[in-house]
Design an enzyme around this catalytic site. Sequence first.
Site, PDB file in Angstrom:
ATOM      1  N   GLU A 197      -5.648   3.961   5.892  1.00 16.89           N
ATOM      2  CA  GLU A 197      -5.142   3.704   4.544  1.00 16.89           C
ATOM      3  C   GLU A 197      -5.708   4.769   3.609  1.00 16.89           C
ATOM      4  O   GLU A 197      -5.109   5.167   2.628  1.00 16.89           O
ATOM      5  CB  GLU A 197      -5.623   2.319   4.104  1.00 16.89           C
ATOM      6  CG  GLU A 197      -5.010   1.827   2.833  1.00 16.89           C
ATOM      7  CD  GLU A 197      -5.970   1.035   1.994  1.00 16.89           C
ATOM      8  OE1 GLU A 197      -6.575   1.623   1.075  1.00 16.89           O
ATOM      9  OE2 GLU A 197      -6.125  -0.167   2.258  1.00 16.89           O
ATOM     10  N   SER A 235     -11.018  -0.791   2.585  1.00 19.75           N
ATOM     11  CA  SER A 235     -10.341  -0.849   3.883  1.00 19.75           C
ATOM     12  C   SER A 235     -10.027   0.568   4.344  1.00 19.75           C
ATOM     13  O   SER A 235      -9.314   1.295   3.645  1.00 19.75           O
ATOM     14  CB  SER A 235      -9.013  -1.586   3.771  1.00 19.75           C
ATOM     15  OG  SER A 235      -9.205  -2.881   3.296  1.00 19.75           O
ATOM     16  N   ARG A 271       0.813  -1.226   0.000  1.00 18.38           N
ATOM     17  CA  ARG A 271       0.000   0.000   0.000  1.00 18.38           C
ATOM     18  C   ARG A 271       0.850   1.282   0.000  1.00 18.38           C
ATOM     19  O   ARG A 271       0.537   2.256   0.677  1.00 18.38           O
ATOM     20  CB  ARG A 271      -0.926   0.024   1.235  1.00 18.38           C
ATOM     21  CG  ARG A 271      -1.972  -1.075   1.275  1.00 18.38           C
ATOM     22  CD  ARG A 271      -3.026  -0.900   0.200  1.00 18.38           C
ATOM     23  NE  ARG A 271      -4.177  -1.778   0.412  1.00 18.38           N
ATOM     24  CZ  ARG A 271      -4.254  -3.035  -0.009  1.00 18.38           C
ATOM     25  NH1 ARG A 271      -3.251  -3.588  -0.668  1.00 18.38           N
ATOM     26  NH2 ARG A 271      -5.352  -3.735   0.215  1.00 18.38           N
TER      27      ARG A 271
HETATM   28  N1  EPU Z   1     -10.916 -10.490  10.037  1.00 21.42           N
HETATM   29  C1  EPU Z   1     -11.664 -10.504  11.202  1.00 21.42           C
HETATM   30  N2  EPU Z   1     -12.735  -9.655  11.285  1.00 21.42           N
HETATM   31  C2  EPU Z   1     -13.081  -8.835  10.258  1.00 21.42           C
HETATM   32  C3  EPU Z   1     -12.304  -8.827   9.086  1.00 21.42           C
HETATM   33  C4  EPU Z   1     -11.214  -9.662   9.004  1.00 21.42           C
HETATM   34  O1  EPU Z   1     -11.396 -11.226  12.122  1.00 21.42           O
HETATM   35  O2  EPU Z   1     -14.080  -8.119  10.412  1.00 21.42           O
HETATM   36  C5  EPU Z   1      -9.796 -11.444   9.916  1.00 21.42           C
HETATM   37  C6  EPU Z   1     -10.202 -12.593   9.001  1.00 21.42           C
HETATM   38  O3  EPU Z   1     -10.783 -13.613   9.705  1.00 21.42           O
HETATM   39  C7  EPU Z   1      -8.901 -13.028   8.416  1.00 21.42           C
HETATM   40  C8  EPU Z   1      -8.085 -11.762   8.362  1.00 21.42           C
HETATM   41  O4  EPU Z   1      -8.727 -10.833   9.246  1.00 21.42           O
HETATM   42  O5  EPU Z   1      -8.235 -13.921   9.267  1.00 21.42           O
HETATM   43  C9  EPU Z   1      -7.949 -11.196   6.979  1.00 21.42           C
HETATM   44  O6  EPU Z   1      -9.202 -10.785   6.464  1.00 21.42           O
HETATM   45  P1  EPU Z   1      -9.470 -10.577   4.901  1.00 21.42           P
HETATM   46  O7  EPU Z   1      -9.079 -11.786   4.149  1.00 21.42           O
HETATM   47  O8  EPU Z   1     -10.854 -10.077   4.730  1.00 21.42           O
HETATM   48  O9  EPU Z   1      -8.423  -9.476   4.445  1.00 21.42           O
HETATM   49  P2  EPU Z   1      -7.934  -8.125   5.131  1.00 21.42           P
HETATM   50  O10 EPU Z   1      -6.527  -8.272   5.568  1.00 21.42           O
HETATM   51  O11 EPU Z   1      -8.923  -7.676   6.146  1.00 21.42           O
HETATM   52  C10 EPU Z   1      -6.908  -7.138   2.944  1.00 21.42           C
HETATM   53  C11 EPU Z   1      -6.963  -5.863   2.147  1.00 21.42           C
HETATM   54  C12 EPU Z   1      -8.230  -5.806   1.318  1.00 21.42           C
HETATM   55  C13 EPU Z   1      -8.246  -7.004   0.391  1.00 21.42           C
HETATM   56  C14 EPU Z   1      -8.183  -8.297   1.255  1.00 21.42           C
HETATM   57  C15 EPU Z   1      -8.089  -9.544   0.424  1.00 21.42           C
HETATM   58  C16 EPU Z   1      -5.712  -4.234   3.446  1.00 21.42           C
HETATM   59  C17 EPU Z   1      -5.766  -3.009   4.297  1.00 21.42           C
HETATM   60  N3  EPU Z   1      -6.882  -4.721   3.026  1.00 21.42           N
HETATM   61  O12 EPU Z   1      -7.981  -7.104   3.876  1.00 21.42           O
HETATM   62  O13 EPU Z   1      -8.152  -4.627   0.519  1.00 21.42           O
HETATM   63  O14 EPU Z   1      -9.403  -7.020  -0.430  1.00 21.42           O
HETATM   64  O15 EPU Z   1      -6.996  -8.248   2.084  1.00 21.42           O
HETATM   65  O16 EPU Z   1      -6.801  -9.702  -0.069  1.00 21.42           O
HETATM   66  O17 EPU Z   1      -4.618  -4.722   3.155  1.00 21.42           O
HETATM   67  C18 EPU Z   1      -8.777  -2.336   0.331  1.00 21.42           C
HETATM   68  O18 EPU Z   1      -7.582  -2.070   0.360  1.00 21.42           O
HETATM   69  O19 EPU Z   1      -9.662  -1.434   0.225  1.00 21.42           O
HETATM   70  C19 EPU Z   1      -9.200  -3.726   0.458  1.00 21.42           C
HETATM   71  C20 EPU Z   1     -10.481  -4.068   0.517  1.00 21.42           C
END
Ligand code: EPU
Length: 337
Positions: free
Chosen positions: A333, A237, A162
């Site tokens: 972000e 995000s 990012r």
């Molecule tokens: N999780 C929770 N609670 C929540 C959300 C997530 O416990 O409400 C836990 C999930 O269980 C999982 C982990 O967090 O173990 C990761 O969750 P997820 O796969 O949804 O991905 P993320 O790390 O929350 C990132 C990106 C997203 C992208 C997804 C998929 C960032 C800041 N965000 O989210 O990007 O779509 O991975 O790769 O890196 C964006 O940048 O706008 C965005 C949506």
Amino acid sequence: MRVEENKSLKNLNTFGIDCKAHYFVSVTTIEELKQALSLKTSERLFILGGGSNMLLTGNLDAFVLHINIKGIEILKETETEVLVKAMAGENWHEFVQYCIANDFGGLENLSLIPGNVGTAPIQNIGAYGVELKDTFESCNTVEIETLKEKEFTKVECAFEYRNSIFKNEGKEKYIITSVTFKLTKKNHKTSISYGDIQKVLNDKKIETPTIKDISEAVIAIRQSKLPDPKVLGNSGSFFKNPVIDSETFQEFRRNFPEAPFYEVSPTEFKIPAGWLIEKAGFKGQRFGDVGVHKNQALVLVNYGNATGKEIFQLAMNIQKKVKEMTGIFIEPEVNVF
Ligand code: EPU
């Protein structure tokens, strides 16, 4: 090219915040962009792309330049690879769909990300194990000060999670006018190890997925977790996933042994901010017209007439509570103006 005064930006930011730009101009060619940049104005310049990664907390006393330059062009191709250039104002997802329709591989995991092509490199957009930098070849820019065109190679962009030069030394210096990607025409290097993708493909009993299958899986996952900005204002995000050092990580693990994490390097650990925010009790909470999405705690939403200040206030409350409860500082972000 028409300069508008006191223009509402409600339909030009995905949070759907009703703020006004003092002056506004939308440019559709590089020539128009240069003309607009040479207009003598005492207002500060504000560059607007897809409006999908920003929070407006008030009217913009600025000269807002909306980059609306369209076009997709194949620059070069061999039997196995293709160089495709997309102009900055192309909608990101429509461009990804164009690539999939032509069987150009590499961007399928980045399906359905809101925003435009020209702003994608600024934060090196990423999802489901793939980042823009993986297929990025170069981008063209116009330097604001001199109106000179300058190309940036991948190395010059200094991409990180990012992050890129355009958030650092290049900030407010260059306007990206097009981005060129190197994509595959055959033997696509697919990336499906991300848990959710694998699960959707297994459920559909797809063993060797095409890039279209992957794109469809990503679309299904995103639609199930992330609100559609056209229905519910949001900016994806809101926070970055924090990266912490070993010492902080050991302490955190002692208190929260159940927390998910990714090892970035032997001394750096990334914790999902969504998990931290959920742990702090905010997931699904609504306060007036602002809230935290019920399926993904990283996403703040505008239920209708929220102001940018209200959303920012909620973000600050979340940041404070997460720090108090877990000892970890989470950083937005989204760009706040
Ligand atoms: N999780 C929770 N609670 C929540 C959300 C997530 O416990 O409400 C836990 C999930 O269980 C999982 C982990 O967090 O173990 C990761 O969750 P997820 O796969 O949804 O991905 P993320 O790390 O929350 C990132 C990106 C997203 C992208 C997804 C998929 C960032 C800041 N965000 O989210 O990007 O779509 O991975 O790769 O890196 C964006 O940048 O706008 C965005 C949506």
